[in-house]
Design an enzyme around this catalytic site. Structure first.
Site, PDB file in Angstrom:
ATOM      1  CD  GLU A 292     -21.951-117.424 -15.451  1.00  0.00           C
ATOM      2  OE1 GLU A 292     -21.707-117.265 -14.713  1.00  0.00           O
ATOM      3  OE2 GLU A 292     -22.230-117.208 -16.818  1.00  0.00           O
ATOM      4  NE  ARG A 296     -26.759-110.113 -17.856  1.00  0.00           N
ATOM      5  CZ  ARG A 296     -26.379-111.103 -19.716  1.00  0.00           C
ATOM      6  NH1 ARG A 296     -27.886-111.858 -20.187  1.00  0.00           N
ATOM      7  NH2 ARG A 296     -25.656-111.871 -19.522  1.00  0.00           N
TER       8      ARG A 296
END
Length: 646
Positions: A292, A296
């Site tokens: 994944e 951020r």
């Protein structure tokens, strides 16, 4: 560069962002909830704005209130930190609609990576390797079971919208698939509002290696890898960079794949591409698979900063302000090795349950970087993540860096709450981890050894007793008596059991202690106390607890001899001092009528205040001591008499 930045977060990451922003001359705006009114990040900020109640839904997740706070304070940009609204594309759109800059990727990029199945399909198109599995939209139970059969067991069921281990189930056999699927879906629905799952082949000895990427919206670079394999229930515990066993060939292959992933979605800012890696043998160019992308800044970003010399928050602010990438790929190099350990308020024996409490004492090693959002005196709130700090070290080699981590954890002192500090210390000294034999199952395999309680020795009780009785600071008159050395009892408790201690003070530098059946000598040499042959550990006393800072912190409860009504001599008329101390306050007055349990005086002893209570109903006949008097054990303080009847 914008002149004012609002940080839409709290705790450690809010403080971390402010450190860099203020160093760059940027004015900082903090937001805070009811529970955080006196928090460290609020005190650090130039301006602080209250945004609601303690629960995140009432404060840190209120995007509209946060945006209004930015507008009201003149902030031109919003940094989301991590967690809360950091990966919420609707919030990013709202920030842009308000004419503000979001320090991070676009809403489209976040959406592209937000659902694991869609993200993996996108990665396949970009030529990034993915774990064999089913990522389709058809969620029929029979189809999912059939796909699992095709890829072969064990398989991993994962929520498409998930993270943090929620909605994830490992299935070892076909017969267990149906129940695991139902459980994963239920958990995913509760946590994310989306019950859809994907099914992947489970790598039997997996390592979690992630690559730090940074983009400017067009091109991207990578800042090498981090190994985050040391996990407990899918939660990272200790991270390091670079990864053990990494070769230049595999690093280039993983870095190139991560850059392709970032450039495929026009990524802007700091992001992390996570890979699952086959750790059953040496790392191979064909043995890593996309898992994944976190759109951020990651909790563990400091280890990348340590080995590259790059301030990732500074890069975030510069690129968000419109600057190009601060460096080209060929400019980036690795120097040394770094570790980060996550220090939490957790009750390890109770299964790592989050803990609360007031931090009565907090000290970090001078040899380590400690990113923290709390200080001594702050409360660990039940409303938020119970992180106390991230302890980060760097060294020229992995062995040196790991040794420095172990020492830094030894030198970390926390009082007032239980923590996972001893657990982290055990990991830092784990032989397999030191050898680089790392995979995500290491902690689970050795959990009993890693969570074994500390060995509490008589010397620990002596250290606590010396601190609470004031004898660790004994002066030249300690032990003075006209007829014999001073003898004193100190009552402690540990895990519900009494730990009676007796001392014979033979002089200012010599004490003989007895703990149960053990005799221990305490001597002071050149200003330093030794208990037995070892230097006395530091001790902090607060709120009736003496924490001995050895073995990562051993708490003793101070048994207060006045926690019940003060006993009186003989007929109960005479109230005496049960120990030497200072009369801090006197409430009794001659002639006053008192009832059982009324406060008569306060005695300060053992660094604590003890309330003297009336043992029975009566009238104060005499007050025999005054405020400020230093009294010995057994000194008469108040004399009562019966209430006269007519």
């Amino acid at each position: 560069m914008f002149d004012t930045l609002l940080i839409a977060n709290r705790g450690e990451i809010a403080c971390r962002v402010m450190d860099t922003a203020r160093a760059m001359g940027v004015r900082c705006v903090a937001v805070y909830s009811d529970a955080d009114a006196a928090a460290k990040h609020v005190q650090m900020a130039d301006i602080a704005v209250h945004i609601g109640g303690a629960a995140p839904a009432d404060s840190y997740l209120r995007g509209d209130v946060i945006i209004q706070a930015a507008l009201d304070t003149g902030a031109k940009a919003i940094h989301p930190g991590y967690g809360f609204l950091s990966e919420n594309p609707d919030f990013v759109d709202a920030v842009a609609a308000a004419g503000l800059t979001f320090v991070g990727p676009s809403a489209d990029a976040i959406r592209a990576m937000g659902l694991k199945d869609a993200a993996k399909a996108l990665m396949v198109e970009a030529g990034v390797p993915v774990v064999p599995g089913y990522h389709g939209a058809d969620q029929d139970d029979a189809l999912l079971a059939a796909e699992a059969d095709k890829m072969g067991y064990p398989v991993l069921i994962k929520a498409v919208a998930g993270g943090g281990g929620k909605g994830m189930r490992l299935v070892q056999t076909p017969g267990a698939f149906a129940d695991a699927l139902a459980s994963a879906r239920s958990e995913a629905k509760t946590a994310f509002g989306n019950a859809d799952v994907l099914v992947e082949k489970f790598v039997t000895q997996p390592r979690h290696i992630e690559v730090q990427v940074f983009g400017d919206g067009t091109r991207a670079v990578h800042l090498f890898e981090r190994d985050c394999s040391l996990q407990r229930r899918h939660q990272k515990v200790i991270e390091e960079a670079p990864a053990p066993g990494m070769t230049a060939e595999i690093r280039a292959a993983m870095g190139d794949a991560a850059v392709r992933a970032a450039e495929a979605i026009g990524y802007k800012g700091a992001g992390t591409v996570e890979f699952i890696v086959d750790g059953s043998g040496p790392l191979r160019p064909d043995g890593f698979f996309f898992m994944e992308m976190n759109t951020r800044l990651q909790v563990e970003h400091p280890v990348t900063e340590a080995i590259t010399g790059v301030d990732l928050v500074a890069w975030q602010l510069r690129v968000a302000a419109g600057e190009p990438l601060p460096a080209a790929q060929e400019d980036l190099t690795i120097t040394g090795h770094a570790f980060e350990a996550r220090l939490y308020a957790e009750d390890v024996p109770a299964g790592f349950l989050p803990a609360t409490g007031t931090l009565t004492h907090l000290r970090f090693s001078d040899s380590a970087r400690a990113d923290s959002g709390v200080r001594a005196g702050d409360q660990i709130s039940p409303h938020y993540d119970p992180m106390i700090a991230k302890v980060i070290v760097h060294g020229p080699t992995r062995a040196v860096a790991l040794s420095r981590l172990a020492r830094a954890l030894d030198d970390t002192h926390v009082g007032g709450t239980v923590t996972n500090l001893a657990f982290l210390g055990a990991l830092a000294r784990h032989a397999g981890f030191a050898a680089g034999d790392v995979d995500t199952g290491l902690i689970a395999r050795d959990i009993d050894k890693l969570t074994a309680p500390p060995e509490v020795a008589p010397r620990h009780a002596v250290a606590a007793a010396m601190a609470v009785s004031g004898l660790a600071d004994a002066g030249d008159d300690a032990g003075f008596s006209l007829w014999a050395p001073l003898r004193r009892a100190v009552a402690l408790r540990r895990d519900g059991d009494d730990v009676p201690c007796w001392v014979e003070v033979r002089g200012p530098d010599h004490q003989r202690w007895r703990v149960a059946d053990d005799q221990v000598m305490a001597t002071r040499r050149q200003g330093q106390w030794f208990i037995g042959d070892a230097p006395a550990p530091d001790v902090h006393v607060a709120d009736g607890v003496a924490t001995v800072f050895d073995a990562y912190g051993i708490p003793f409860q101070v048994a207060d001899p006045l926690d019940v009504a003060a006993s009186a001599a003989g007929d109960g008329n005479l109230v005496e001092a049960p120990m030497p101390g200072l009369v801090k306050a006197v409430f009794a007055t001659a002639g006053a009528q008192v009832a059982e349990g009324d406060r008569l005086a306060i005695l300060e002893a053992m660094k604590m205040e003890h309330v003297l209570l009336a043992a029975r109903d009566g009238v104060v006949a005499e007050v025999l001591a005054g405020e400020g008097d230093q009294v010995v054990a057994g000194a008469a303080l108040v004399r009562l008499e019966d209430v006269k009847t007519t």
